[in-house]
Design a protein around this motif. Structure first.
Motif: not given
Length: 615
Positions: A505-521, A524-526, A531-537
């Protein structure tokens, strides 16, 4: 075969068949018909066993079994006479002459190998000279006594010293009737009550004791003196009383002979290589979950087959002074069967899917365990694998199975997920660098999950791909055209937003508003932190399942710092629902941290701390 009586269209000398090129001797396991019994053509008359397998001997013609030359348990060479089949009233002189010629060292009409074993056309064959019998008292006098298996069993039951029994069989062989006569004689031995009690307590055969009492009566001192001569030391001196003398089976004797040959002739060198067994375990678990036949051992053989195909100089034999590289990759798997070592062979391992390797290996291992294997099951090997991991062994130096030039020893999977591979090779034909290159290729294969998965005929990810096919993006385009779970397509939309498409399936990404994005998703760092938390779990759950540590729900709280810019630290707190001991959970979490692919992919400059607490 041709026998002396062939001109009468009936009768011939029955000979020990040659079952395989490596057969040195055969044992008559059972006479299905007795002397004087009529048999039809192709009727089974005897069961014989070579060093590798058992086989049936069928009558070549209709007639009567006139002589059983070798008793049950008798050992002779291939081609040696074991019986005479002829007409009921036919003169046996010609057949007996043929047998005598064989015994004199001349090859009989059907002889197929070497000098004949010691037999007697009117009696029984002697047992293998490699077998030594110990009497009930365990003394040296019983060493090298020739006796039939029936005589040995009767002597053990009656606690009779075989060395004291007068033999009546051929070449001084003790037969069961000799033991019976000895028992009868022992019952009539003159002995005092004290002597009989002492003999019973010491396990001494009264018939073997020299009497010193009046009129040939055995007294207690006679029994004591006899016991001293058949044991080592006394009092505080260490003694070695034989509890049981076990004869080597033909298979065990063959293994012993070949291992001796290997150590005498091959120049053994062993190299060890540590690998991470996580990929092997993960793919084996995925196959099991998908209901596909193919476990850890089968994946191991598939990896060995790939490495042998890449390094044909290891898939080879050393015969007649030649290093013979073999086209087919046929891997033998060492199997422990009732204290004996058998190596069923899986042919063409390099070209078979894992499911086929599993089917053949399982079938031949089961046949070997049941004693129903054939010579073909154990023949044609070009390389051998011996896995002692299930017995808790970390590593060992396996002995080469000649004429092969190498063997792989496999150790257990340790708590840290590591495993040791030990390659023994013949330094006469393979040098250390060549052996190391083979191990390097093998290690790459066994730690590459995608390569291992590709060796299956079935698609282990088929169910996951089917789930992703139902997920559709806004444009109505499905993600089913992405077959590889690790194939990602990234689309950058307006501004700093976008989406990446996967097979699921598809996954959206976006930067926060203070970084120039809209903060809607998530940014990439998040996604990376998730991914790290799910992999460890998931790794904690997988390691807990493998180590039989009961866990319930697992939550992961992942915090990256600083809030903006490049990450410098990541803290992962795993909330685990469990009643297990702290030490067990600590071990599981440590192993999960090592096994997590996302954690291993992070830069060494990034400080990652993993801790856990109970829910």
């Amino acid at each position: 075969m041709s026998g002396a009586g062939d001109s009468c269209d009936m009768g011939y000398v029955v000979r020990m068949p040659k079952m395989g090129m490596s057969m040195d001797q055969g044992t008559v396991i059972e006479w299905v018909v007795g002397e004087g019994d009529a048999v039809d053509s192709e009727e089974v008359i005897a069961v014989v066993e070579s060093e590798k397998a058992a086989d049936e001997v069928e009558a070549r013609e209709t007639g009567v079994l006139r002589r059983a030359l070798v008793p049950e348990g008798g050992v002779v060479e291939p081609g040696d006479p074991i019986g005479i089949l002829a007409g009921a009233d036919e003169d046996l002189a010609a057949y007996e002459s043929e047998v005598d010629a064989n015994l004199d060292g001349g090859a009989g009409a059907d002889a197929t190998s070497g000098p004949a074993a010691t037999t007697d056309h009117l009696g029984s064959a002697e047992t293998s000279p490699s077998v030594e019998a110990a009497g009930a008292s365990g003394g040296d006098k019983a060493d090298s006594v020739r006796a039939t298996p029936g005589a040995r069993r009767r002597a053990e039951k009656e606690r009779i010293d075989l060395a004291a029994v007068d033999p009546s069989g051929p070449s001084g062989t003790v037969i069961e009737e000799d033991v019976e006569r000895h028992v009868e004689a022992a019952d009539s031995v003159r002995a005092t009550p004290g002597a009989r009690r002492r003999a019973e307590r010491e396990g001494v055969d009264l018939a073997a004791v020299d009497p010193s009492g009046p009129q040939g009566t055995v007294i207690e001192d006679d029994v004591a003196a006899h016991a001293e001569t058949t044991t080592v030391g006394g009092g505080d001196t260490a003694t070695r009383t034989v509890r049981e003398a076990r004869e080597l089976s033909p298979t065990q004797q063959t293994v012993a002979d070949r291992l001796s040959e290997s150590y005498r002739e091959a120049i053994h060198v062993t190299l060890d290589r540590e690998i991470d067994a996580c990929a092997l375990q993960a793919v084996a678990a995925a196959a099991d979950e998908a209901g596909v036949d193919g476990g850890f051992t089968d994946l191991l053989l598939a990896g060995v087959g790939d490495a042998l195909a890449t390094h044909p100089e290891v898939n080879a034999l050393f015969e007649d002074g030649e290093h013979r590289l073999i086209e087919e990759v046929n891997v033998g798997v060492a199997v422990d069967v009732d204290g004996s070592l058998l190596t069923p062979v899986v042919p063409d391992v390099a070209t078979r899917p894992v499911e086929s390797i599993n089917a053949i290996r399982a079938e031949r291992a089961e046949a070997a365990a049941a004693g129903e294997h054939t010579v073909d099951d154990l023949s044609g090997g070009t390389f051998t694998v011996s896995n002692l991991g299930p017995f808790g062994v970390d590593s060992f130096d396996p002995v080469i199975n000649p004429p092969q030039i190498a063997i792989l020893g496999v150790g257990r999977i340790r708590d840290d997920g590591g495993m040791t591979l030990s390659l023994s090779f013949d330094h006469r034909v393979l040098n250390g660098a060549g052996a190391a290159r083979f191990l390097d290729t093998l290690a790459d294969r066994l730690t590459d999950r995608e390569a291992l998965t590709a060796r299956f005929e079935a698609d282990l990810d088929a169910s996951a791909a089917a789930t992703g096919a139902d997920q559709v993006d806004d444009a109505g385009t499905g993600a089913a055209d992405l077959d590889d779970p690790r194939e990602i397509r990234v689309e950058s939309l307006e501004g700093y937003a976008g989406r990446y498409r996967t097979a699921f399936g598809d996954v959206d990404f976006d930067e926060p508003e203070d970084a120039g994005g809209s903060g809607s998703a998530p940014a990439p760092v998040d996604h990376l932190l998730g991914a790290l938390g799910s992999c460890l779990s998931l790794s904690v759950r997988a390691m807990a399942t493998r180590d039989d540590v009961a866990v319930g729900e697992i939550d992961a709280e992942v915090t990256g710092a600083p809030e903006e810019g490049p990450l410098s630290t990541v803290d992962v707190d795993l909330l685990v629902e469990t009643d297990a001991d702290d030490a067990d959970v600590d071990r599981v979490v440590t192993k999960a941290e090592r096994a997590c692919y996302v954690h291993r992919a992070l830069s060494e400059d990034l400080s990652v701390t993993v801790s856990w607490s109970r829910r």
